[in-house]
Design a protein around this motif. Structure first.
Motif, mmCIF file in Angstrom:
data_model
loop_
_atom_site.group_PDB
_atom_site.id
_atom_site.type_symbol
_atom_site.label_atom_id
_atom_site.label_comp_id
_atom_site.label_asym_id
_atom_site.label_seq_id
_atom_site.Cartn_x
_atom_site.Cartn_y
_atom_site.Cartn_z
ATOM 1 N N PRO A 1 2.012 70.960 19.396
ATOM 2 C CA PRO A 1 3.045 70.077 18.836
ATOM 3 C C PRO A 1 2.510 68.665 18.653
ATOM 4 O O PRO A 1 1.750 68.154 19.477
ATOM 5 N N THR A 2 2.884 68.038 17.542
ATOM 6 C CA THR A 2 2.417 66.685 17.253
ATOM 7 C C THR A 2 3.284 65.664 17.962
ATOM 8 O O THR A 2 4.502 65.817 18.050
ATOM 9 N N VAL A 3 2.645 64.633 18.466
ATOM 10 C CA VAL A 3 3.356 63.547 19.135
ATOM 11 C C VAL A 3 3.690 62.455 18.135
ATOM 12 O O VAL A 3 4.757 61.837 18.194
ATOM 13 N N HIS A 4 2.777 62.227 17.191
ATOM 14 C CA HIS A 4 2.958 61.180 16.198
ATOM 15 C C HIS A 4 3.122 61.814 14.814
ATOM 16 O O HIS A 4 2.544 62.873 14.530
ATOM 17 N N PRO A 5 3.886 61.188 13.933
ATOM 18 C CA PRO A 5 4.019 61.712 12.565
ATOM 19 C C PRO A 5 2.699 61.595 11.811
ATOM 20 O O PRO A 5 1.830 60.792 12.160
ATOM 21 N N GLU A 6 2.558 62.409 10.778
ATOM 22 C CA GLU A 6 1.354 62.359 9.945
ATOM 23 C C GLU A 6 1.237 60.973 9.311
ATOM 24 O O GLU A 6 2.183 60.486 8.688
ATOM 25 N N PRO A 7 0.095 60.295 9.471
ATOM 26 C CA PRO A 7 -0.031 58.952 8.898
ATOM 27 C C PRO A 7 -0.037 58.999 7.375
ATOM 28 O O PRO A 7 -0.527 59.952 6.768
ATOM 29 N N VAL B 1 -11.116 49.221 11.985
ATOM 30 C CA VAL B 1 -9.796 49.575 11.464
ATOM 31 C C VAL B 1 -9.433 50.997 11.886
ATOM 32 O O VAL B 1 -8.315 51.274 12.320
ATOM 33 N N ASN B 2 -10.395 51.914 11.758
ATOM 34 C CA ASN B 2 -10.121 53.314 12.099
ATOM 35 C C ASN B 2 -9.883 53.534 13.589
ATOM 36 O O ASN B 2 -9.223 54.489 13.988
ATOM 37 N N LEU B 3 -10.423 52.650 14.410
ATOM 38 C CA LEU B 3 -10.248 52.779 15.862
ATOM 39 C C LEU B 3 -9.044 52.004 16.385
ATOM 40 O O LEU B 3 -8.738 52.079 17.576
ATOM 41 N N SER B 4 -8.367 51.275 15.511
ATOM 42 C CA SER B 4 -7.266 50.423 15.976
ATOM 43 C C SER B 4 -6.070 51.230 16.461
ATOM 44 O O SER B 4 -5.342 50.800 17.354
ATOM 45 N N GLN B 5 -5.838 52.424 15.868
ATOM 46 C CA GLN B 5 -4.792 53.343 16.321
ATOM 47 C C GLN B 5 -3.438 52.663 16.529
ATOM 48 O O GLN B 5 -2.855 52.694 17.611
ATOM 49 N N GLY B 6 -2.955 52.060 15.454
ATOM 50 C CA GLY B 6 -1.628 51.471 15.486
ATOM 51 C C GLY B 6 -1.582 50.016 15.879
ATOM 52 O O GLY B 6 -0.527 49.373 15.741
ATOM 53 N N GLY C 1 -3.366 57.306 14.170
ATOM 54 C CA GLY C 1 -3.962 58.480 13.549
ATOM 55 C C GLY C 1 -4.558 58.234 12.176
ATOM 56 O O GLY C 1 -5.222 59.110 11.621
ATOM 57 N N ALA C 2 -4.346 57.045 11.608
ATOM 58 C CA ALA C 2 -4.891 56.746 10.282
ATOM 59 C C ALA C 2 -6.391 56.525 10.365
ATOM 60 O O ALA C 2 -6.888 55.814 11.238
ATOM 61 N N SER C 3 -7.100 57.148 9.445
ATOM 62 C CA SER C 3 -8.547 56.974 9.364
ATOM 63 C C SER C 3 -8.918 56.818 7.896
ATOM 64 O O SER C 3 -8.608 57.683 7.074
ATOM 65 N N LEU D 1 -6.812 57.638 3.016
ATOM 66 C CA LEU D 1 -6.822 58.179 4.366
ATOM 67 C C LEU D 1 -7.479 59.551 4.394
ATOM 68 O O LEU D 1 -7.283 60.373 3.497
ATOM 69 N N ILE D 2 -8.253 59.790 5.415
ATOM 70 C CA ILE D 2 -8.918 61.073 5.596
ATOM 71 C C ILE D 2 -7.939 62.063 6.195
ATOM 72 O O ILE D 2 -7.259 61.762 7.173
ATOM 73 N N SER D 3 -7.857 63.240 5.607
ATOM 74 C CA SER D 3 -6.984 64.283 6.148
ATOM 75 C C SER D 3 -7.735 65.037 7.244
ATOM 76 O O SER D 3 -8.799 65.611 6.996
#
Length: 263
Positions: A99-105, A54-59, A122-124, A89-91
């Motif tokens: 600069p961030t490319v993706h919004p904070e999950p 799940v953590n490696l799925s990245q979207g 980015g969700a973990s 979710l782990i911060s």
């Protein structure tokens, strides 16, 4: 007479109390199986745990087992009930210079359709604590149902009861206090502050900071979530607990004890 067995697994102390002596060995075996099933799918310290997929799925959508799906749903339910105070979710530390490319999950962006999980890039996840609480309640109900006896199951400081209660009721020790009678079919959890962990409250009047919070609720998952949340809410903790009609005992950093009116 209540019979008791204790052991350690998943980095936690596990205890089972049953009202029928003959049921103890089978009860311990049932609980061990339930814990092993949960640990095998969501322990982030195990390389073969399913949660890594799940953590490696990245979207990308990822299909998970029925138990993984149930534990993720439980973690997301607690997150919603606590307005994100108990976050699955782990911060990750961020570099403000890049600069961030993706919004904070956010956990609000996670979707589960049957056994397919859609998590933002980015969700973990780390759902260990809610998984343990979920497992406590599931184990108590399984033992009571399969063995037709009363059961109290504990993993660390989360306890759930099920089945019929022993003579005199379930007398459960409260950390730092005497025993309290826990109604059958309810649960209790205690959350402790780390020695170097400040209160999440930022208001100057949001005192005292809590050393420990014990909450009694209808199920172990909610008892854990409420205790962990109250620990971080500073002076607003008691009002928050009472709004949810929970029973609680809170100890501040000076050792003073506060209880809700229904404690």
């Amino acid at each position: 007479m209540v019979r008791v067995q204790k052991w350690k697994v998943w980095g936690s102390v596990v205890e089972v109390d049953v009202t029928e002596a003959a049921a103890l060995p089978e009860a311990a075996a049932l609980i061990a199986d339930v814990i092993d099933e949960a640990e095998s799918v969501c322990d982030i310290h195990r390389g073969d745990a399913e949660i890594h997929a799940v953590n490696l799925s990245q979207g990308a959508p990822v299909k998970v087992s029925r138990r993984m799906s149930a534990l993720l749903r439980s973690a997301l339910w607690v997150a919603r009930m606590t307005d994100g105070a108990v976050n699955p979710l782990i911060s990750e530390p961020s570099d403000d210079s890049v600069p961030t490319v993706h919004p904070e999950p956010s956990f609000l962006d996670v979707q589960i359709d049957d056994d397919v999980v859609f998590a933002p890039w980015g969700a973990s996840f780390d759902i260990t604590d809610t998984a343990k609480a979920d497992t406590v309640g599931r184990a108590a109900e399984l033992v009571a149902g399969e063995l037709e006896c009363g059961a109290a199951v504990r993993i660390d400081d989360v306890i759930a009861t099920a089945g019929h209660c022993p003579a005199g009721g379930w007398q459960i020790p409260v950390p730092g206090d005497d025993e309290i009678e826990l109604a059958n079919g309810t649960a209790m959890a205690t959350a402790f502050a780390l020695s170097d962990e400040p209160s999440a409250a930022t208001d100057a009047d949001a005192v005292p900071e809590w050393e420990a919070v014990t909450v009694i609720a209808d199920d172990a998952l909610w008892a854990y979530g409420a205790a962990a949340t109250a620990l971080m809410r500073g002076g607003g903790a008691i009002r928050w607990i009472e709004q949810h009609e929970l029973r609680a005992r809170l100890v501040d950093r000076s050792g003073r004890v506060y209880t809700t009116g229904n404690w």
